[in-house]
Scaffold this active site. Structure first.
Site, short mmCIF file in Angstrom:
data_model
loop_
_atom_site.label_atom_id
_atom_site.label_comp_id
_atom_site.label_asym_id
_atom_site.label_seq_id
_atom_site.Cartn_x
_atom_site.Cartn_y
_atom_site.Cartn_z
N ARG A 255 -0.38 -8.20 13.34
CA ARG A 255 -0.97 -7.17 12.48
C ARG A 255 -1.83 -7.83 11.38
O ARG A 255 -2.87 -7.31 11.00
CB ARG A 255 0.13 -6.30 11.86
CG ARG A 255 0.72 -5.33 12.90
CD ARG A 255 2.12 -4.88 12.56
NE ARG A 255 2.24 -4.15 11.33
CZ ARG A 255 3.38 -4.01 10.65
NH1 ARG A 255 4.49 -4.56 11.08
NH2 ARG A 255 3.39 -3.33 9.54
N ARG B 26 12.44 -5.42 5.24
CA ARG B 26 12.41 -4.09 4.63
C ARG B 26 13.06 -3.01 5.52
O ARG B 26 13.05 -3.10 6.74
CB ARG B 26 10.98 -3.69 4.25
CG ARG B 26 10.06 -3.41 5.40
CD ARG B 26 8.62 -3.20 4.89
NE ARG B 26 7.73 -2.93 6.01
CZ ARG B 26 6.44 -2.70 5.90
NH1 ARG B 26 5.85 -2.71 4.71
NH2 ARG B 26 5.70 -2.45 6.97
N ARG C 284 -9.59 1.07 9.20
CA ARG C 284 -9.18 -0.29 9.54
C ARG C 284 -10.24 -1.02 10.34
O ARG C 284 -10.05 -2.20 10.63
CB ARG C 284 -7.92 -0.22 10.38
CG ARG C 284 -6.62 -0.51 9.60
CD ARG C 284 -5.49 -0.36 10.60
NE ARG C 284 -4.28 -1.02 10.34
CZ ARG C 284 -3.20 -0.45 9.80
NH1 ARG C 284 -3.26 0.74 9.29
NH2 ARG C 284 -2.07 -1.11 9.74
N ARG D 73 11.42 -0.29 10.88
CA ARG D 73 10.30 -0.06 11.79
C ARG D 73 10.36 -1.03 12.97
O ARG D 73 10.65 -2.21 12.79
CB ARG D 73 8.98 -0.25 11.04
CG ARG D 73 8.63 0.94 10.19
CD ARG D 73 7.44 0.71 9.33
NE ARG D 73 6.31 0.11 10.03
CZ ARG D 73 5.09 0.00 9.52
NH1 ARG D 73 4.85 0.46 8.29
NH2 ARG D 73 4.12 -0.56 10.20
N LYS E 263 0.83 -1.21 0.00
CA LYS E 263 0.00 0.00 0.00
C LYS E 263 0.87 1.26 0.00
O LYS E 263 0.64 2.17 -0.78
CB LYS E 263 -0.91 0.04 1.24
CG LYS E 263 -1.85 -1.14 1.38
CD LYS E 263 -2.80 -0.97 2.57
CE LYS E 263 -2.12 -0.93 3.92
NZ LYS E 263 -1.51 -2.20 4.35
P1 AMP Z 1 0.84 0.83 9.21
O1 AMP Z 1 1.99 1.75 8.98
O2 AMP Z 1 -0.39 1.21 8.44
O3 AMP Z 1 1.21 -0.63 9.05
O4 AMP Z 1 0.44 1.00 10.76
C1 AMP Z 1 1.34 0.69 11.80
C2 AMP Z 1 0.58 0.55 13.11
O5 AMP Z 1 -0.05 1.79 13.44
C3 AMP Z 1 -0.55 -0.46 13.09
O6 AMP Z 1 -0.09 -1.78 13.36
C4 AMP Z 1 -1.45 0.07 14.21
O7 AMP Z 1 -0.92 -0.22 15.49
C5 AMP Z 1 -1.34 1.58 14.01
N1 AMP Z 1 -2.36 2.08 13.05
C6 AMP Z 1 -2.14 2.66 11.83
N2 AMP Z 1 -3.29 3.01 11.24
C7 AMP Z 1 -4.27 2.64 12.09
C8 AMP Z 1 -5.68 2.70 12.04
N3 AMP Z 1 -6.33 3.21 10.97
N4 AMP Z 1 -6.38 2.22 13.12
C9 AMP Z 1 -5.75 1.70 14.19
N5 AMP Z 1 -4.42 1.57 14.29
C10 AMP Z 1 -3.68 2.05 13.26
#
Ligand code: AMP
Length: 215
Positions: A172, A127, A88, A161, A13
């Site tokens: 996740r 990554r 989400r 990360r 994404k």
């Molecule tokens: P991402 O970078 O989208 O993989 O997000 C990393 C982490 O941030 C996720 O595993 C969640 O802990 C938190 N996070 C990001 N976006 C959301 C969302 N829309 N709702 C809840 N938690 C989020």
């Protein structure tokens, strides 16, 4: 044009969103990036989110809806946005509807990237990115051309990360399956959902997405 990119962590994404930013002048709205910035800055949102993010769980809907709503109000979002990692949950999808209705804006496409979860674990745990410009790399699939030097900007510092380890990644993915995939029917009735094979090359994924956006 406004779009939602859906797919489990590591589906691509972020990669596709940043490509669309470069090629189409759209704005990438990644709640994950916003939360990581809040954690790095030590803001109240960051303090509340840090431990949940490290465990691979989801940050509370209230917090995420709040930061996304503020971001959507910034003028650059009017040029067309890509939601990357939001909504989400069902609660977030409903909150987004309300925000967009209030702004007189709509979602034109929801694109789900379809991927094989086991392959994703390898993709994610390898990554890393340039600490200066954010260019993405991978231990197996895309090392810098000159060792330890960013191809794009020449910087020599890279970062990974904190949540890109196997245990957190599996958590996740479980969250995606349990809470995020079920929101797809929310958009299905509007006839705006498309699915793209996310296991092919980045360019092939890009071509499929472009075909959807341009049809
Ligand atoms: P991402 O970078 O989208 O993989 O997000 C990393 C982490 O941030 C996720 O595993 C969640 O802990 C938190 N996070 C990001 N976006 C959301 C969302 N829309 N709702 C809840 N938690 C989020």
């Amino acid at each position: 044009m406004n779009l939602i990119l859906l797919g489990p962590p590591g589906a691509g994404k972020g990669t596709q969103a940043s490509r669309l930013v470069k090629q189409r002048g759209m704005v990438q709205l990644s709640t994950g990036d916003m939360l990581r910035a809040a954690v790095a800055a030590g803001t109240p949102v960051g303090l509340a989110a840090k431990a949940v993010m490290e465990s691979g769980g989801l940050v509370s809907d209230d917090i995420v809806n709040g930061i996304l709503s503020e971001r959507l109000d910034q003028p650059d979002a009017r040029a067309g946005f890509i939601l990357d990692g939001y909504p989400r949950t069902d609660v977030q999808a409903n909150a987004l509807d309300a925000m967009l209705t209030a702004k007189g804006v709509q979602i034109d496409h929801v694109i789900e990237l379809l991927v094989d979860e086991d392959a994703l674990v390898e993709r994610i745990t390898g990554r890393f990115t340039c600490a200066k410009c954010g260019e993405g790399y991978h231990d197996r699939f895309k090392l810098p051309k000159v060792a330890d030097t960013c191809d794009a900007c020449g910087a020599t510092e890279f970062k990974r990360r904190a949540d890109d380890n196997e245990t957190t990644v599996r958590q996740r993915m479980a969250e995606y399956r349990a809470k995020t995939a079920p929101i797809i029917p929310h958009y299905e009735g509007r006839g705006i959902v498309a699915r793209v094979d996310g296991m092919v090359s980045m360019d092939a994924v890009a071509a499929s997405i472009d075909a959807i956006l341009d049809r």
